[in-house]
Design an enzyme around this catalytic site. Structure first.
Site, short mmCIF file in Angstrom:
data_model
loop_
_atom_site.label_atom_id
_atom_site.label_comp_id
_atom_site.label_asym_id
_atom_site.label_seq_id
_atom_site.Cartn_x
_atom_site.Cartn_y
_atom_site.Cartn_z
CD1 TRP A 41 28.19 34.78 41.92
CD2 TRP A 41 27.62 32.63 42.17
NE1 TRP A 41 29.33 34.08 42.21
CE2 TRP A 41 29.01 32.75 42.36
CE3 TRP A 41 27.04 31.37 42.29
CZ2 TRP A 41 29.83 31.68 42.66
CZ3 TRP A 41 27.86 30.30 42.58
CH2 TRP A 41 29.22 30.45 42.76
CG HIS A 42 24.27 29.22 40.66
ND1 HIS A 42 23.74 29.88 41.74
CD2 HIS A 42 24.91 28.14 41.16
CE1 HIS A 42 24.05 29.21 42.85
NE2 HIS A 42 24.77 28.16 42.53
N GLY A 43 24.64 31.76 36.77
CA GLY A 43 24.76 31.85 35.31
C GLY A 43 23.89 32.95 34.77
N GLY A 46 21.49 35.32 43.93
CA GLY A 46 22.26 34.07 44.09
C GLY A 46 22.04 33.17 42.88
CG PHE A 76 27.94 27.97 38.00
CD1 PHE A 76 27.19 28.14 36.85
CD2 PHE A 76 27.72 26.86 38.77
CE1 PHE A 76 26.23 27.21 36.49
CE2 PHE A 76 26.76 25.94 38.44
CZ PHE A 76 26.01 26.10 37.29
#
Lengths: 461, 485
Positions: free
Chosen positions: B321-323, B318, B485
């Site tokens: 996933w943001h970066g 997770g 993102f």
């Protein structure tokens, strides 16, 4: 209002249908529906209320930009303020970008042997002295050169400010190739001078040229018809100042702590209002031979500026220059176009065809519009050692530039005529008198600073 | 196109008017065209990418449903999920992977010249991919297929939620498209209220806090430990108001067409523990991670150790996933560890038999809220810092705060020295107000007055917000944080 969403997250077919159930049988006449809508919809009523508030603000002139309440927080703001508050009319006015501002102020700092605050120093004492030495006349100057100034900005200065009592007899306009081919500028309206000046007059006739983007035009037109939006800059500034005043009273700066300077702020927040300039932030300091400033290589910056010539920008700026010359002539000011020197390094960055187009266009335009043309670029007098970076002359280079300029102005019949006409009509042009205190300044023998600068020395700089 | 621009101010009312004027059968095509115009106004070529992804998923997912054998279903599901993830990986993680490989090799003395990759991340691709995977998995689990391609394409590209969510569920969204709705003023009013609220959060709060955060996270050495705590709090509220503002505008825009999209936030900073925080923060993402990552990994129906492993993997991915950066990975891992520690702590209290007693105590609850907020803030340092080095510097300095508090004097605070921009000293007042506001809104949430305020109050708040937004609308519109993102 968050709760509205939270309470209604479940979305099944049933909920959808409930949600979408029609709220009327659709048989009412249109006007009933309209009245019902107006009375029941908070959005419609809010929009009507907003329009009423807007009209009240417009009729009460709230936030109306005026030259008397111009915000000082930029080069342009300080210069306008100084120009309008000056008691004496300037009969020779300098226009141009930092190409003119830096050498003229730098030469003055050396000449007066004191540091000069850029927010308050808007004369060229050295040029005044040089002209007096050559002609015997006292000339009052005003330096309206601003960082990043383009011909479109100069045109607005001429249009909005240089008329009536404040009309100068001679306008000396220093130009460089960047003024016509700056790739870093999205549109003429993007400069700080333009943003500041355009609020004080009608620019709708030149909208296509200064705001080629459709949305910029839309934003402008929205501002014209919706004053809260059009005056948002002034209103936001006023609100911020009020907020700051309250907060400073409530939470004064703690004593005994180190002060954060504007330079600290610029380092911490380089993107925060880059046009902002406060008192004591930008000084022109006297430089001796020993402390000559280091040469700054700004080739990369100018490579970007010149990378690809945008002919639309070029033509637009030429057009503004032509219109400026027309307007100045119509108002009785004689214009002297000065092709400012740039270093060979910088010159090599401009493509040959663009360079030729710039040089020829400016020269032809000057001749065609009856302006004088001084070609300092082609004078062969300037060397790399005269420059602080690849385009800006440093103080000694500025002195050389002003001496050459004074020679040319003194020898220019049109200039002499313009200045003489002013004297005959009761302007402040006085015959040379070596005995008058505070006036007898010669470039060869720097004297005490004249009255306006004396007060600078009493201020905490 | 950004929500906080003049372009959107023209675009949204135009689409809104057309939507309610055209017959029902043309509404989906209209919104579809509008959504692609919205997307392609940024970089037209990426419109093709999104269209290709949509078409691919629309054609391949039915193969999952049609497969008779579970084995074949699984294969087709694998193909669809892999296809989506590979697209995401190429655009989002290629540079990160190559760079990490280079760094790794350099540890063994291998000097590898990485290939130069010039890949521009398509806006919102992470959100598109997550919605497609959700659709494929749900079909695999036996949910119905979407028969209409325009409906499916609109589900993916619906412009209010296109760039940064909320991540929709097709079972909730698609049925709304088939309802032949008639215009109701309620749509306009509720939608506008949400849009104005969202813009207020973004323009007035988040963008001003951004100035402080930018300075603090770029030059931590210039600030004292106590300043850095203030700056960290400021970021906590900046990211909340930025993203919650975006979500409000998205939900409000959707409401104008009579559509509902899920909420994303529920007062996250009054969470009493980390688990509670993730039930309140970016809800559409945390539920997606739960449904399509944590549960497929085994969820909590397994041994304790595997349960914790699943939790850790879910949160770490997770974070990634943001970066594509190590600090996001570290942030995700930190959240995973926190959730594991929280479970262990709860189990310990239960074993001691004091859990229910403690949880009922108001003082315990208040202390928990404050502690959780600070734990979350430490995580935000990892999230916001440009890299792990800066995050390390920040955390090191933050740890010195207790010592600094012992010798506290206002003169230590650089925030009180900087008077321009005025937001620096204003933090001392604004941050407590924002925190208290969360508590007050939580208290108000179930009050009828707050749920449906009197008409005059609604109008008053809307007019005041409109005036504020008009006056303080910036000339250049900063992007929303979650757009990256």
């Amino acid at each position: 209002m968050e709760a509205v969403g939270i309470a209604t997250t479940a979305s099944t077919d049933e909920v959808c249908r409930q949600w979408h159930a029609p709220d009327s049988d659709g048989r009412e006449p249109a006007w009933v529906l309209l009245v019902r809508a107006v009375l029941s919809s908070s959005t419609v009523v809010s929009l009507i209320a907003l329009l009423i508030i807007n009209n009240l603000a417009a009729s009460a002139d709230i936030g109306q930009p005026r030259f008397t309440n111009v915000s000082e927080q930029s080069w342009t703001g300080w210069t306008i303020k100084d120009f309008l508050s000056s008691q004496e009319r300037a009969n020779l006015l300098l226009l141009g970008s930092s190409l003119v501002l830096v050498p003229v102020a730098g030469a003055d700092a050396n000449f007066l042997k004191q540091r000069l605050d850029g927010t308050r120093h808007h004369r060229s004492f050295y040029l005044e002295a040089a002209l007096k030495a050559r002609t015997g006349y006292s000339v009052r100057t005003f330096n309206f050169a601003l960082p990043g100034q383009m011909p479109s900005d100069a045109y607005l200065i001429e249009d909005f400010l240089l008329d009536g009592k404040r009309r100068p007899d001679v306008i000396v306009y220093g130009l460089g190739p960047r003024d016509f081919m700056d790739n870093l500028l999205p549109s003429p309206a993007a400069t700080d001078p333009f943003r500041n000046l355009s609020r004080f007059g009608d620019i709708s006739r030149m909208l296509d040229r200064v705001m080629p983007d459709w949305f910029d035009q839309f934003s402008f037109n929205l501002g014209q018809s919706f004053c809260l939006y059009g005056r948002k800059g002034e209103l936001a500034d006023q609100a911020s100042q009020e907020f700051a005043r309250c907060l400073n009273r409530l939470l004064p700066r703690p004593k005994g702590a180190s002060q954060f300077s504007v330079f600290d702020r610029r380092r911490l927040l380089p993107g925060y209002r880059p046009e902002k300039l406060t008192k004591g932030e930008a000084y022109f300091r006297p430089t001796g031979i020993k402390e000559k400033p280091q040469f700054l290589n700004n080739v990369d910056e100018y490579r970007k500026r010149y990378r690809q010539v945008n002919w639309n920008t070029f033509m637009t700026q030429m057009q503004f220059l032509a219109e400026l010359l027309d307007m100045a002539r119509h108002r009785g000011s004689h214009v002297v176009i000065v092709s400012m020197p740039i270093s060979d390094i910088n010159r090599a960055l401009v493509q040959e065809y663009a360079w030729n187009a710039y040089r020829r266009s400016v020269r032809v335009l000057a001749a065609f519009k009856g302006a004088s043309y001084v070609d300092l670029e082609g004078s062969g007098q300037f060397h790399l050692s005269d420059f602080g970076d690849t385009v800006h002359l440093q103080a000694d280079g500025g002195k050389k530039m002003l001496d050459l300029l004074a020679d040319r102005l003194a020898g220019d019949h049109s200039v002499r005529l313009a200045l003489k006409i002013s004297a005959d009509m009761g302007g402040n042009l006085q015959p040379y008198s070596s005995g008058s205190p505070g006036q007898a300044v010669s470039p060869l023998k720097p004297a005490q600073p004249a009255a306006p600068l004396a007060c600078l020395r009493n201020q905490p700089l | 196109m950004l929500f906080n621009t003049l372009q959107y101010l023209v675009f949204l009312p135009t689409v809104f008017l057309l939507f309610w004027v055209v017959p029902h059968r043309l509404r989906v095509p209209l919104l579809l065209v509008a959504s692609y115009v919205f997307y392609m106004s940024w970089r037209p070529i990426y419109g093709l990418l999104i269209f290709g992804l949509t078409l691919g998923n629309f054609l391949l997912v039915p193969l999952i449903a049609r497969s008779a054998q579970v084995k074949h279903k699984k294969i087709w599901l694998g193909v669809v999920v892999a296809g989506n993830l590979i697209t995401l990986a190429v655009f989002k993680y290629a540079y990160f992977s190559v760079h990490s490989l280079k760094e790794g090799l350099s540890l063994f003395g291998v000097n590898w010249h990485e290939p130069h990759l010039h890949i521009i991340l398509p806006l919102g691709i992470s959100f598109f991919v997550f919605e497609f995977i959700h659709y494929a998995v749900e079909v695999y689990r036996g949910k119905p297929l979407v028969k209409s391609f325009p409906d499916f394409a609109l589900f993916a590209s619906f412009f209010p939620t296109q760039i940064a969510g909320p991540i929709k569920r097709y079972q909730d969204f698609i049925p709304q498209l088939s309802v032949p709705a008639r215009f109701k003023w309620q749509y306009l009013d509720e939608g506008m209220q949400l849009i104005l609220m969202g813009l207020f959060k973004k323009v007035i709060i988040a963008d001003n806090l951004a100035l402080v955060v930018q300075a603090g996270f770029t030059h931590p050495a210039n600030f004292s430990p106590l300043d850095l705590w203030l700056i960290t709090y400021a970021f906590a509220f900046q990211i909340f108001f930025d993203f919650a503002g975006y979500t409000d505008i998205a939900r409000g825009s959707a409401l104008l067409f009579g559509y509902k999209v899920p909420i994303n936030f529920n007062l996250p900073y009054i969470a009493a523990n980390v688990s509670d925080f993730w039930h309140r923060w970016h809800i559409s993402l945390s539920t997606w991670l739960r449904d399509y990552l944590f549960i497929p990994l085994g969820g909590s129906r397994c041994s304790q150790i595997f349960n914790y492993r699943n939790l850790f993997i879910t949160m770490t991915l997770g974070g990634l996933w943001h970066g594509a950066a190590m600090h996001f990975l570290a942030w995700g891992a930190y959240q995973g560890i926190l959730l594991i520690l929280h479970r262990e702590y709860t189990r310990l209290l239960e074993r001691l038999g004091i859990a229910s007693q403690l949880f009922k105590s108001k003082i315990y609850h208040a202390v928990s809220v404050v502690l959780t907020f600070h734990i979350v803030c430490i995580g935000w340092v990892l999230f916001r810092a440009e890299n792990l080095t800066i995050a390390g510097q920040m955390l090191q300095k933050l740890a010195q705060a207790p010592a600094a508090l012992l010798h506290f004097s206002a003169a230590q605070l650089a925030c009180l020295q900087i008077r321009d921009p005025i937001i620096f000293p204003a933090l001392v007042i604004i941050l407590p107000v924002l925190m208290i506001a969360q508590v007050v809104v939580n208290w108000l949430n179930d009050k009828p007055f707050y749920k449906s305020p009197p008409w005059a109050v609604q109008v008053g708040v809307m007019v005041a917000t409109m005036c504020l937004l008009t006056v303080f609308s910036p000339d250049t519109s900063p992007r929303f944080i979650y757009f990256q993102f």
